[in-house]
Structures are given as structure tokens and as C-alpha cells.
Motif scaffolding. Sequence first.
Motif, short mmCIF file in Angstrom:
data_model
loop_
_atom_site.label_atom_id
_atom_site.label_comp_id
_atom_site.label_asym_id
_atom_site.label_seq_id
_atom_site.Cartn_x
_atom_site.Cartn_y
_atom_site.Cartn_z
N PHE A 1 0.86 -1.19 0.00
CA PHE A 1 0.00 0.00 0.00
C PHE A 1 0.89 1.24 0.00
CE2 PHE A 1 -4.42 -1.44 1.72
CZ PHE A 1 -4.41 -2.50 0.84
N ARG A 2 0.56 2.15 -0.90
CA ARG A 2 1.47 3.28 -1.13
C ARG A 2 1.32 4.37 -0.07
NH1 ARG A 2 2.78 3.60 -7.19
NH2 ARG A 2 1.98 1.64 -7.96
N GLY B 1 6.34 1.51 2.95
CA GLY B 1 6.05 2.94 2.86
C GLY B 1 5.63 3.37 1.48
N ASN B 2 6.28 2.86 0.46
CA ASN B 2 5.89 3.23 -0.89
C ASN B 2 6.61 2.37 -1.90
OD1 ASN B 2 4.38 4.61 -2.75
ND2 ASN B 2 5.52 6.52 -2.61
N HIS C 1 10.00 3.37 8.38
CA HIS C 1 9.47 2.22 7.65
C HIS C 1 10.60 1.22 7.44
CE1 HIS C 1 5.32 3.07 6.72
NE2 HIS C 1 5.59 4.27 6.27
N ILE C 2 10.33 -0.04 7.72
CA ILE C 2 11.34 -1.06 7.49
C ILE C 2 11.54 -1.24 5.98
CG2 ILE C 2 9.78 -3.03 7.40
CD1 ILE C 2 11.76 -4.58 9.15
N SER C 3 12.71 -1.67 5.59
CA SER C 3 13.04 -1.93 4.19
C SER C 3 13.88 -3.21 4.21
CB SER C 3 13.85 -0.75 3.63
OG SER C 3 14.14 -0.93 2.28
N HIS C 4 13.32 -4.30 3.70
CA HIS C 4 13.96 -5.59 4.00
C HIS C 4 13.81 -6.61 2.89
CE1 HIS C 4 10.19 -7.90 4.99
NE2 HIS C 4 9.72 -6.67 5.11
#
Lengths: 463, 453
Positions: A166-167, B320-321, B418-421
Motif C-alpha cells: 500500500f502506497r 512505505g511506498n 518504515h522497514i526496508s527488508h
Amino acid sequence: MRKENLTRELSRRQLLKLGAGLVGVTAAGAVVPKALLKPDRVVEASPAAQDPIIGVYRHFAATDGWIYLPGANPPYHPDNLAPPGLTTYIFGFRDVTSIEGNRDLIFSQKMKCQLTSPMFWLDEWRNENPLDPHDNTTDFTLKLTNLGLQIRPDLIDAHTLHFHGFRNAIPIFDGEPHSSVGVPIARDLTYFYRARDPGTYMFHCHFEETEHVHMGMVGGVYIRPKQNFLGGASAPIARLGGSLDAAAPMGYVYNDGDGSTAYDREFALVMNEVWSLAHWCDSHVQLPEWSDYNPDLYLMNGRAYPDTIAPNGGGTDSATGDLIPPAGRPELKYQPLSSLITCNSGDRVLIRFINLGYVEQSMRLTGIKMRVVGRDATFLRGRGGNDLSFLTDSVHIGAGQSVDAIFVAPDVTEKTVLKLFSRNLAHLSNPGMPGLGGPMTEVHIYPAGTLGDQAAANDWGGA
Amino acid sequence: MKSSSLRRNVLLLSLPLVLAAVLLVIVGSGGIVTAGHEDMPPHGIVCTENASPDGKSAIFSLSTMTGTISLPDGNRVYMWGFSAGGDPFQHPSPTLCVTEGMTVTIVVNNTLDHDVSLIFPGQEDVLANGVPSTPVVDAGTGELISLAPVATANGGSMTYSFVASQPGTYLYESGTEPGIQVNMGLFGALVVRPLAGPNFAYNEVVVSGTVTYTTEFMPDEEFLLIFSEIDPMLHMAVEQGLPYDMNNYTSRYWNINGRSFPDTIAPNGAEWLPDQPYGSLIHINPFNDDPAAGDAYHPHPALIRYLSVGTENYPHHPHGNHGRIIARDGNVLIDGAGQDLSYERFTITLGPGQTTDEMFAWTDVEGWHPTENPIPVTIPQLQNLTFGTFYSGSPYLGATDLLPVGHQALNACGEYYHISHNHALQQITAWGVVLSGHITFTRIDPPLPNDCP
């Protein structure tokens, strides 16, 4: 765009930095905006915002449970603690919206989760009332209740629901517990989303994710485009959007403007896998070493072939709150999602592939080419309007990715069966068993006019 | 305010450094403008640069080093690496930044007891000691010895050179015993900046009607993440001089920029990670292309340069996006006719040896505000939730609120995380430690002006 500095308004730290602590409240009141004087320790909600049920509402429960998977891989599969007829310990979700209001009945669903999780869909936010900037007819709220784990009362794990993809998400609704919050046992949290971007997404618990996702807290969610309701430059309003024209498509995958993502039937296939050892460890109060990851069952909508083509489940029993098993298959009670694809000749059939396993898949459809029109909830079109969709018979899909593929069912004069399966042939068996198994399903094509419309995604249309 | 990127620092420092480099060149030592750790910006790409005064060439002296790195399970693993100039051991090897068109010279000085070489995937017409760099075959046995001419063990050297003809994100890595030596740490990143300017990833643009899309990014928001993996048994064998059978290869650690979470989000040059200087925190401000937004005007995305030296595809998922993939392996995703071939993804596949450039932005689309636009659901009271370390206590960007007594809170100013994984979730572990490995975070600060540290 926000022009205000929320920190200025809210942070006590900021207030002290500004020196407000040195002046009297009255004096401050004269020179400081009123908002500064508000206490900062209470999350403010508008007076009417006591979790109103607006737009689309779902209530999910998180718990553990047992499912049936074929084959044997001693001593881990079948699990010796499994109830009769079942084999594998899982964590998962249940949709308890239909028994909303009866909290006892909801809590009686402990140890009755399903694999894969209930699938749901939303309509894209249409902002139909421009005078109301928060037109909420398509807003989405999901309440998550943590029922606890029956088999592991020692595990007081929280759960969350992460809306994967979800953006422009904000952390409180993203379900990643380090950047926001988790839901402890016997507690609730309500997530909110305004569905702005159509496409195929997925959801999963993000609490102790390596374990919880592998244990089965995975599912598909998709957002249908507003073009269904509004039509496009050369795309008629869809039947899902209210069109009564039998020639109109059932729906579109994206706001394509030209009907290139039109479909008549839709099926979602959530892929994941089971490492029996890890599931056995969870039921036996052990921990696996995750770098030894070595799954022995690869699944499609929580089932291994040939169970993938068994019927859909019968929904929720309103008296007990429990699931009604698929016809004739009591052991598949907690695996209610069929992967059988049924269609009439000439139908445009949408397959939403979702991979929430940890390994890549290459999904092959024999006999018909698929057109991949979207990946990761993104329409395959360049910013200059150029077409980036492509034809293929093998859809490559990595962990945490989604693919939208459409095929057109060829003309047949009698029911015709095609196979759709993982081309990674090492995945295509059930442990200890001869023959084909794992992530395989079938496409049943009937002569034109045989099947009726789908009541929902993955419905067989009367086949 | 976060600090400017090192590139800007380098500009500030450039006069004395260029002078020093010139002096060193004059005395024949070969000068390297190398950032000491204390000069590093807290977040973002850390470039090692050494352009000639006329901007036409760059020269780097890379010496092999041995050392150890620290991992979250408490283990220390023996590593090899390249260090620039006289720098101590570091992992990964330095990020070399040059500009399109420069003639790049890299002198490898080898002190290891193994032959070592470098290959430069994506660079054309690479020379080794002045002749074309080609695989080395044993004249007697016909055995392939190396993918490039070697700097021989125990003191040999080899000079590689090429013209950095095409902007982009590239790897340099060992071409000798590569299965072992790359895992040991003989790899690094090469960034070729376009002539379009330092804040552009590529020169090309896409024109669609009245809109022109460029690859411009916010100058303080350039990030470079190298994904790698470690089999500690391989490292132990190398340290002890024992043979190692690649058929037994099993990754146990998964690192970004040579660190495993939570070390990944520590600042560049963190003193407790003295030999792992590169952090991976993606630190950005909200996207806002309204020129009337004042200080909050933030009209370009961040640029994230992903590289993988691993052995399998990593599916990397930034929360997040979506990110927009604008290039692969240094090739911009625009075709010869100017058609846009870039695409958005919520999970990016990073193949072995591949690089991927991504534009990433986060927009406050809902504009939630505690009084003017509150979220339409009630957040339960403190005792009814668990709280994450990075949570501010408030759902609102820029706001902080109460957290439970005794809660370890790392949120500074109501910023979002926001996690980035890696979504192959067995790879976000570190040999028994869960929630480690291929994880970093995106930090989104409240719009400027703010008082974030």
C-alpha cells in the motif's frame, strides 16, 4: 501538502525549547498559539470518531490452528500432535466479520485459523462527493483481534497486519511493529486505509515475521480500479461497477483508459511453502535455524495438488462461528480457498499471482499465453503511455511480489483441462509420495455460455 | 537538520585535498582523497573521490587488507578487503565515485598470500597494465586461473584502467577465486556520475506531453546499498589456510553495506563499528512539489543505488511506498526513441552481481493532523498495545506522545520509520538471531522546518 509544523504544536520538548516553561501560562496564552497549550499526551480524535464503521469493514482474528497437507516426512510431517485428520501446525487469520458483536463466539475461534488467510478486496477511492474531502464510501477499516495461541500459551506474541505494497503508508497502519504498534493477546487494533491505488497487494503479520509469515499468516488483498464505476475513454463501465450490459467486462485490473486490462473472471493464487521442520518446531516448543531453510511442501492458496482443485469452502457457520468445510473434504476445513480456474470459451481470465513464500516461483500455464499487465500493483505502462505489458507462458514471481496476468480462453467444444504449475520441478511433488503434487492447479475451459458469472473471486461460476 | 552528503563536504574540503593530492602526485606517491570516518555524513552515500585537477581522470590506489567484522550474534568474522591509500581495513571496500568520461586508473597492491585481481562489470575496454584485461589461462594445463590479470600474492601489483563512458551504478569485485574472494569481501561499488550534474543519476529524460521526467534527486538523499552474504565456514577455512569446497557453501549472514541489522541503521563511521563504516539508513523528507510550500518544498525523490554481490536473487521490499526502477546495471530504462521503460515496484529483485537504481519518495497523501484531520479510528490505550522502538507514541508525522514507562524509545522528533527488508524472510536472520540480516529502515522526517537532530 502540509504547511504546518506539527512538532511546534504538539511537542512538549519543543515547548520547553521555546522557553515557554519560563513564562506563565497566562502570559504564554497571550503570545503562543492556542494549540501550543494543549496537552500533548493524548491522541486526539474528533468527537464522533469512536471507531465508526465507515466504508468497507472487516474484522480479522489472529490465532493458531491445524491444516491437512499430503505426504509424509517423518518425524516432522505429519505432526504427531495434530488432531485426527490434520497434519500441520500453523498460525493464521480468520475473517470473523460475520460474527461481529459476539465476542465469545469470536474467541471460540482460537486454534481455528486458516491457510491462506481470507482474501478480500476494496474499490478504489472515487471521491464521489467532491464537497466532502473525506468521502468515505470506499474507506477501509480492519479490526484485528489477537486470540492467542492455543498450542503455545508460553508464546505471548503480539500480531499485526501489514498491508504489503500500500502506497504512502503511515507507520501506525503499516503493521510493522518496530515502527509502530502490535496487538497483544485479547486486544484489538483498527487499521484504516483509503484505497487510492488499484492493483494486487498482499497482507501478512509482521510480528516476528520470519516465524509468523512462514507459519501461515499470509493472504491476498486487491484494489479494484474506479474505472469499473466510471469507465474510461474507450472502456465501458464494468459489470462490477453497475453496468447491466452483458457485453461489458466484469471488471478491469487498472485504470487503463482503453480496456486493455478488462477481464470476465478473476482468480487469486497465493503462493507459499511449508518447511515441516519449522512448523513441527513451533508445536514442540523448539526453534529452527532459519539459515537451514529447506521447505518440503510448496502450496497454492494453502493447499498442495491435487487438493488445489478441490472446491471452495462453505463460508462461516453463523451458529458456531467455525468454517464450513469444502463439500466432501472435511480435512480441508481450514484451507477454504480453491485454486481451480474455471471459464467459458472467450472469457478474459485474470490471475492475480501473489508470492508470500520465501523462494521464487516460475508459474507456467500450458497451452495458452498469458499477458502480464501488472506487477506489484503497478500497471505496465510507461509514463509516456507506452505499453510495457508482455505475453508469456511462464510468470516469474519473487518473494513478496505480485503479478497480474490475463489469458483469453480458447474456443472449445467440450470441457478442456489445462495445467498451471510451478516450473521449478523440484517443488512439484508432495513429500514421500510418487507423482505430481505441490503448487499445481488446473484450468477448466467450457464451451461458451456454460458457466454463469462468478459470485466472487475464485468462484467456479457453477462448474 | 541532517548533514549534507559527503559529496558536498568533499567540495568544501576539496581545495586542501586537491592541493594535497597534487603534492602527493608531485612526490610520486599517488594521492587519494579519502574520507576519514570523522568526516563522513551520518547517512547517505560515502564517496571516495580523487579526480585530477582538470577533471579528466581519477586514480585510486587499492591495497588488500585483512580484518574482522562484527555481527549481531556476537560473532566476529575474518574478512579481506581493499582500502584506499593508506587507510586501515574496511568492509565493504570503498565506494569509488567518478564522473562520466573520466579515465579511471585503479592500482591494486596485493599483500595477501593469494593472487588477487579486479573485474569491472559494465565497463568496456578495461586495460590491465596497459593491455586489454582478459581471462588468464595457465599455458601448460589450459586451466582458467583468473577472470583478469592478477596482482600476484605477497606484494604484487596490477594497474587497471578504463574510461567511465556511461553513468550508473557498478560493482568492482575480485576475478580470482571469485566464489571465495568476493565472499571474503573483495568487492565495492563504482559510481559514475553523469555530465547532467551531481544530482542526476543519468543524462536521459522522458518527455510525455508537457511533462519532462528526469533522474534528478535531492542532493542530500543519495544512498548506496550493497547486499552481500557470508558463509562463516568459508571464512574460517581461509583464515586457517584450509581448503574450502564451494559445494558446501551455506550463507549464514546477510549484510547490507557489510553490516547486519540493527547495525545497518547506525550512522556512517559509527565508532563501535570501526571497520564497517557504511550505514544503510534511508533518511528522507516528505516529497512535496508545491513551490509555495516554503521550506517544505522537496520536489525530487531520493536515489537509492542497490547492488548485490550475493549468490541468489534477493527480493527487497521497502515499506512505505513503491520505488521507481530507473536503471539496471548502469543502463537507464529509456529506449533509443525516448520511451519510458522505467517501472514502479514494491519488491525489487536484486540478482547476483546486478545493480538497480531506484527513485524513492514518500508523500503525505492523507495529511493526517491531530486536530484538523484526525485519523478516523481510535488508537487503544497504552496498556492495550505493544510498542516498537522507533514509534513516536503518536500516529502523526512530527508529533510525539506518551509511551509506556520503561519503553526504549529511539524516536527523536515524531519522524516516521518504515522497514526496508529482504522478503526471503529466512535471510533477515543472523545465524540464529532473528530480526537481523538484510534489514534497514527508511526514516521520514517531518517537513522542514523541523528540529530533528
